[in-house]
Design a protein around this motif. Structure first.
Motif, PDB file in Angstrom:
ATOM      1  N   HIS A 112       0.818  -1.198   0.000  1.00  0.00           N
ATOM      2  CA  HIS A 112       0.000   0.000   0.000  1.00  0.00           C
ATOM      3  C   HIS A 112       0.864   1.265   0.000  1.00  0.00           C
ATOM      4  N   CYS A 113       1.972   1.249   0.715  1.00  0.00           N
ATOM      5  CA  CYS A 113       2.880   2.403   0.695  1.00  0.00           C
ATOM      6  C   CYS A 113       3.486   2.599  -0.693  1.00  0.00           C
ATOM      7  N   TYR A 114       3.813   1.505  -1.364  1.00  0.00           N
ATOM      8  CA  TYR A 114       4.378   1.615  -2.710  1.00  0.00           C
ATOM      9  C   TYR A 114       3.388   2.236  -3.683  1.00  0.00           C
ATOM     10  N   PHE A 115       2.151   1.748  -3.672  1.00  0.00           N
ATOM     11  CA  PHE A 115       1.165   2.274  -4.615  1.00  0.00           C
ATOM     12  C   PHE A 115       0.727   3.691  -4.259  1.00  0.00           C
ATOM     13  N   ALA A 116       0.863   4.080  -3.010  1.00  0.00           N
ATOM     14  CA  ALA A 116       0.456   5.433  -2.622  1.00  0.00           C
ATOM     15  C   ALA A 116       1.563   6.458  -2.840  1.00  0.00           C
ATOM     16  N   LEU A 117       2.827   6.070  -2.643  1.00  0.00           N
ATOM     17  CA  LEU A 117       3.919   7.037  -2.657  1.00  0.00           C
ATOM     18  C   LEU A 117       4.778   6.986  -3.910  1.00  0.00           C
TER      19      LEU A 117
END
Length: 409
Positions: A112-117
């Motif tokens: 989720h951090c990868y797809f958000a940031l």
């Protein structure tokens, strides 16, 4: 079905009453004691069953045919190195549920951090590089290094698109072996292409500062599309060789698929590490040492206007080395587990998934660096944003001018 021969009630139960020679009797007793020590649960029936060589094989076969995953010490010596049917994900076969739950929680957070940031800036930077390159080509002001930068941006965009396969984490996509091999081929094509395109950029930087004396090299440097075509052909051949080492036999069977499949032979990871990380990294280091050692004379070679392209190529090469080092080390550790006939632990699976997400994050960071460090791309991107804002302001002004007479009336 293995044949069991039960003793009749008229005979005395045990190996001592069997009408055999003394040598065979002693061998049977030794075999029975060894198997009772190794397999106490599955060999309790030996006290009432005549033990033959075929029933011994049956006992060993029953121990291996359980529902649990084969451990490193439980595998039969007949298993060859290329038999990957025993390989399973630890999260699908381990009994340590607390470790599985914690590792899956960490994997989902990283995803989720990868797809958000990382994904939105990477996609925006890749599209901006593509738009600016098309505009510069239309004006006829493109440099020799712009084409390799564009090819690298396209391969990085493909890597970002392939990263959408991790949306199923902490689970894996269930596809056929053929579909998984096809997906792995195109992923490796983008992977090898991006690596060797950075090598081409580093060579371009060196040849810009030190013009070649060979006419053929000079012609290839002045026409970068030829060099890019050669790099893409090399990446295609390397990806084809790597995918041939997957060892797929049953093409239509379903399996849990990763971009680097778990069921691949150990040679798959070794060849990919060698040609996908070792050789390109050595080439980057060689070019970097040449740039440091062979400095051009200021009088003979005045500062060129494309020094920003040289800096961008060096920074992208360093970023790629740092970002893909962790991923390739994780691949080699997975290979070591295969060589040891072990499926590993949920922690090993967690590290491999984090390394895969780190690889995709590196592609996003590389695109952002190219966009903001390369002056033509940066100025073209900002001018494109200004033009869009001007168009929006004009539309707002036009809508307001139409609204004013209506309010006055």
């Amino acid at each position: 079905m293995w044949k069991r021969e039960f003793l009749s009630p008229h005979r005395t139960v045990g190996f001592c009453s069997l009408r055999r020679s003394d040598g065979r009797r002693h061998r049977r007793q030794e075999t029975e004691l060894v198997l009772k020590q190794l397999f106490p649960l599955s060999c309790n029936y030996l006290s009432s069953v005549r033990f033959t060589k075929r029933s011994a094989a049956c006992c060993v076969g029953k121990t291996f045919s359980g529902k649990g995953p084969p451990r490193s010490g439980d595998l039969s010596p007949s298993m060859t190195l290329h038999n990957m049917t025993w390989v399973r994900y630890p999260s699908h076969s381990s009994t340590s549920f607390e470790d599985i739950i914690s590792s899956q929680s960490i994997i989902s957070r990283f995803m989720h951090c990868y797809f958000a940031l990382f994904v939105p800036p990477g996609l925006l930077a890749g599209i901006g590089i593509l738009v600016v390159f098309i505009k510069t080509c239309a004006r006829g002001t493109s440099e020799n290094l712009n084409a390799p930068f564009l090819a690298h941006a396209l391969s990085s965009l493909l890597m970002i698109l392939f990263s959408f396969t991790v949306t199923a984490r902490p689970d894996y996509q269930e596809v056929s072996f053929l579909e998984c091999g096809t997906l792995s081929f195109f992923f490796n094509l983008a992977y090898f292409g991006s690596q060797y395109l950075v090598v081409l950029m580093m060579l371009g930087v060196y040849l810009e500062r030190h013009p070649p004396q060979n006419a053929l090299i000079t012609k290839a440097h002045q026409n970068p599309m030829v060099s890019i075509g050669f790099v893409l052909v090399w990446a295609f051949c390397t990806a084809l060789i790597v995918v041939a080492l997957l060892g797929i036999e049953n093409y239509h069977a379903r399996t849990s698929c990763q971009l680097d499949p778990l069921f691949a032979w150990p040679e798959y990871e070794i060849i990919k590490f060698t040609f996908g990380f070792g050789v390109p990294s050595a080439s980057h280091l060689f070019c970097f040492i040449l740039l440091l050692v062979k400095r051009p004379r200021p009088a003979a070679h005045p500062p060129r206007p494309n020094a920003h392209a040289h800096l961008t190529a060096v920074v992208v090469a360093i970023t790629m080395f740092v970002g893909r080092l962790f991923y390739n080390v994780s691949l080699l550790s997975r290979t070591a587990l295969k060589m040891q006939r072990s499926i590993g632990t949920p922690q090993n699976e967690l590290v491999m998934n984090i390394a895969e997400i780190t690889l995709f994050a590196e592609s996003c960071v590389g695109l952002v660096l190219v966009l903001f460090l390369h002056t033509p791309y940066r100025s073209g991107f900002f001018s494109f944003i200004r033009n869009i804002t001007k168009v929006c302001r004009k539309r707002r002004a036009g809508s307001r001018s139409h609204e004013m007479p209506e309010t006055q009336s």
